[in-house]
Design an enzyme around this catalytic site. Sequence first.
Site: not given
Length: 237
Positions: A155, A159
């Site tokens: 993640y 990002k």
Amino acid sequence: MQKLIVVTGGTKGIGRAVVERFLQAGMRVVTCARSATDLLALSSELGQRYPETPVYTLAADLSQADDARRFVEFVRELEGEVEVLVNNTGGFEPGRLQDEPADGSQLRRMIDVNLYSAYDVTQGLLPEMIARRHGHIFMLCSTASITAYTNGGSYCVAKFALYGMTKVLRAELQEHNIRVTAILPGATLTASWEGADLPAERFMRPQDVAESIFAAYSLSPQAVVEELLMRPQLGDI
């Protein structure tokens, strides 16, 4: 010609709050989500609350390139010009990189939903913005875009990449008079935090983020908020 506000992932959390904030301003909104049922409920509720301002919806999974292209075509077929694009679609899977499947499937899922969704929709709508020399693109990044969390794994990687893409777009689109803003919110009370044993007061509200996006959009054309870092008053969780 009437303006269109495009918000991806608009049925829950920050996306829904953004949809409502622009509707409050009397602007037409286009949104999508994976669940047709959630979109129908959204349209019904908001149609009653804002009867003079339409909301256009399409069920689409933007982590899939074909669905992203289908959503872009849906937007293009509507009457109006895209004034604002809010790339809000995203997903979170916790864990350390070293513990993720060896086949790389978790990283690919996180890249697809957090990066390629924004890339594909932006690339699809950008040519008309450039031709008009007008528009504002918001990327829903995260504090995980600038801070490596040990339980963030893929993640965080996705990002960080989204934040990088936002910076590239900002540099490229200055000469075309298109504003680009990275939004980096910390812990916000959305479905991602369901089950957390913490009081609601410990989180930001989705409406806080939506209001900040609308405020950045409302500045004069001579100004741009390049990035907006938001955290709960008591800090990260």
